[in-house]
Design a protein around this motif. Structure first.
Motif, PDB file in Angstrom:
ATOM      1  N   ILE A  53      39.397  30.107  44.824  1.00  0.00           N
ATOM      2  CA  ILE A  53      39.901  31.456  45.094  1.00  0.00           C
ATOM      3  C   ILE A  53      41.028  31.414  46.118  1.00  0.00           C
ATOM      4  N   ASP A  54      40.850  30.618  47.173  1.00  0.00           N
ATOM      5  CA  ASP A  54      41.908  30.470  48.191  1.00  0.00           C
ATOM      6  C   ASP A  54      43.189  29.921  47.574  1.00  0.00           C
ATOM      7  N   LYS A 329      38.201  40.599  46.968  1.00  0.00           N
ATOM      8  CA  LYS A 329      36.867  41.028  46.526  1.00  0.00           C
ATOM      9  C   LYS A 329      36.077  39.864  45.942  1.00  0.00           C
ATOM     10  N   SER A 330      36.754  38.988  45.206  1.00  0.00           N
ATOM     11  CA  SER A 330      36.066  37.814  44.661  1.00  0.00           C
ATOM     12  C   SER A 330      35.561  36.919  45.780  1.00  0.00           C
ATOM     13  N   VAL A 334      31.647  35.864  46.609  1.00  0.00           N
ATOM     14  CA  VAL A 334      31.158  34.489  46.713  1.00  0.00           C
ATOM     15  C   VAL A 334      30.317  34.305  47.977  1.00  0.00           C
ATOM     16  N   LYS A 335      30.653  35.053  49.020  1.00  0.00           N
ATOM     17  CA  LYS A 335      29.887  34.946  50.262  1.00  0.00           C
ATOM     18  C   LYS A 335      28.438  35.388  50.087  1.00  0.00           C
ATOM     19  N   PHE A 374      29.039  32.787  37.312  1.00  0.00           N
ATOM     20  CA  PHE A 374      29.443  34.187  37.467  1.00  0.00           C
ATOM     21  C   PHE A 374      30.768  34.295  38.220  1.00  0.00           C
ATOM     22  N   TYR A 375      30.926  33.471  39.260  1.00  0.00           N
ATOM     23  CA  TYR A 375      32.098  33.591  40.133  1.00  0.00           C
ATOM     24  C   TYR A 375      33.355  33.018  39.478  1.00  0.00           C
ATOM     25  N   THR A 376      33.230  31.948  38.725  1.00  0.00           N
ATOM     26  CA  THR A 376      34.404  31.433  38.017  1.00  0.00           C
ATOM     27  C   THR A 376      34.857  32.410  36.934  1.00  0.00           C
TER      28      THR A 376
END
Length: 467
Positions: A53-54, A329-330, A334-335, A374-376
């Protein structure tokens, strides 16, 4: 006898393995430890997803910056200012080594005084448009800026400068801007005389520490100026056409500064030291904003000697940037990944313990990997759609996958449907927290308290002595 002893010795590792497997299946402590270890292991893919994400966020910033640099960066306009040179004198003592005598030499140098206009009216028309490169986009604009006003008699008495040392035949008018590259037209009319601008090199061509570098435009020598020229205020009018991006700002250097800005952009945000005074600034066609700023409203004077001050912090303007908060938001979602995996594993652990259904560590691992997927999915889909749609698609996909997979583990549909509903509630709860700003902490705390109370209530029937 020797043969029997050898047979028992060969079966010892298998018996130990069977005992360990039996202990893993029957011991609550062993299952709990296994769930905890798997949860910690799954932090590794979560860490790599956060790095992804970064990386995508930085890539988006780089592309936007590249587009802006080619079109023209943000505009900060600082002007117009009278630049009046004057003579100063200093004495230097010189000693003659041969005669051993000393004498005083008078040195003359040129300094500059800067005078702001007594009134300044800024009228601007800004028409932004979207520029895209691949999946990334930014806002750029063409602007038509008109500055009108007048100068009153410069007051040199504050610096105790003798009027006869003022060099009236070298007076110039200057304007500073952060975006020299985007200027397509710059014309000045002062006291009914037309002047062109020329840029002056200041030795700073790059941004440093995220600060804007200002470039100076100045006229040739203004014709026919003297102290008597200011019996009536000297009027001026500047016309600028500037290409820019992201935002546009002005510094209110007039003793009274009035400003109007119209645009067809409906998603603009006003920022800076001063905000528009009209409540009806947003219209069906875009916005029409008005400012009125007095010298009493800002902490700097109308004249400066020696150097022109840096007044960026007192600027006001409009931001046209296209909000790209999908990556933010993503990253926030993830946090909560550790919480989602931990609570999901805890749910399976409670079902396994209360129903006596055996769940293998590999099955826990598959469920955990599905949760990280889910996050990818969220990041990749949100780059081509809005965050809500991406969140729904990723959530429905992962919850359906885990629910169907749970059916193969738990046989009946009772527990899988319960798991699916629980995950739906959990992802909904996290989405609400992500959308909230001021109330995220209190809503999250109340939600975690409720989850803890439910877990405590459900786990009260577990015989923890069976370890």
């Amino acid at each position: 006898m020797e043969h029997t002893h050898q047979h028992q010795h060969n079966n010892q590792p298998q018996q130990n393995t069977n005992k360990f497997g039996h202990w893993l299946k029957t011991s609550i402590t062993a299952r709990l430890a296994m769930v905890g270890i798997l949860t910690l292991i799954l932090l590794i893919p979560l860490f790599f997803i956060q790095n992804l994400i970064d990386e995508r966020s930085r890539r988006q910033e780089d592309v936007v910056q590249e587009i802006n640099e080619k079109w023209g960066n943000e505009v900060l306009l600082y002007g117009s200012v009278l630049k009046i040179p004057y003579k100063t004198f200093s004495e230097k003592i010189i000693r003659n080594e041969d005669s051993k005598k000393t004498y005083t030499e008078t040195l003359e140098s040129i300094n500059y005084a800067y005078f702001f206009p007594s009134d300044l009216n800024i009228s601007s028309q800004v028409n932004p448009e979207e520029k895209e490169r691949g999946i990334f986009k930014t806002a750029v604009y063409d602007s038509q800026i008109n500055l009108k006003g007048s100068f009153s008699t410069p007051d040199f008495s504050i610096a105790e400068i003798n009027p006869k040392y003022i060099i009236w035949d070298k007076v110039k008018l200057i304007v500073s801007t952060s975006n020299l590259k985007g200027v397509t037209t710059a014309k000045l009319q002062l006291n009914k005389t037309d002047y062109d601008f020329a840029s002056t090199y200041n030795g700073k061509s790059n941004k440093r520490y995220n600060q804007l570098v200002m470039h100076t435009l100045e006229t040739k020598v203004l014709k026919g100026l003297s102290v008597n020229s200011f019996e009536k205020n000297i009027p001026f009018a500047l016309d600028f056409k500037i290409k820019g991006s992201e935002q546009i700002r002005f510094i209110p250097i007039g003793k009274q500064t009035t400003a109007t800005m119209t645009s067809n952009w409906k998603d603009a945000s006003f920022f800076g030291e001063f905000l528009p005074f009209n409540d009806d600034k947003f219209t069906d066609a875009g916005f029409d904003a008005k400012w009125n700023i007095l010298d009493l409203n800002r902490p700097f004077s109308q004249q400066h000697f020696g150097a022109l001050p840096k007044l960026d912090e007192f600027a006001f303007g409009v931001n046209f940037m296209i909000p790209v908060d999908e990556y933010t938001k993503s990253e926030r979602s993830v946090k909560y990944g550790f919480l989602v995996i931990g609570l999901t594993f805890l749910l399976f652990f409670l079902i396994q313990t209360l129903s006596k259904i055996n769940i293998h560590p590999f099955q826990y691992l598959m469920i955990g990997l599905a949760l990280t997927m889910f996050y990818t999915l969220l990041v990749s889909i949100s780059e081509h759609s809005n965050f809500l749609k991406a969140y729904l698609i990723a959530g429905v996909s992962v919850i359906s996958l885990i629910t169907i997979y749970s059916k193969s583990i738990l046989s009946t549909w009772k527990f899988p449907l319960f798991i699916g509903l629980s995950l739906t509630a959990l992802y909904t709860f996290i989405y609400v927290i992500i959308q909230l700003e001021n109330y995220a902490l209190i809503v999250g705390s109340i939600g975690l308290f409720i989850i803890l109370a439910i877990v405590m209530y459900v786990s009260r029937k577990i015989d923890w002595n069976n370890n």
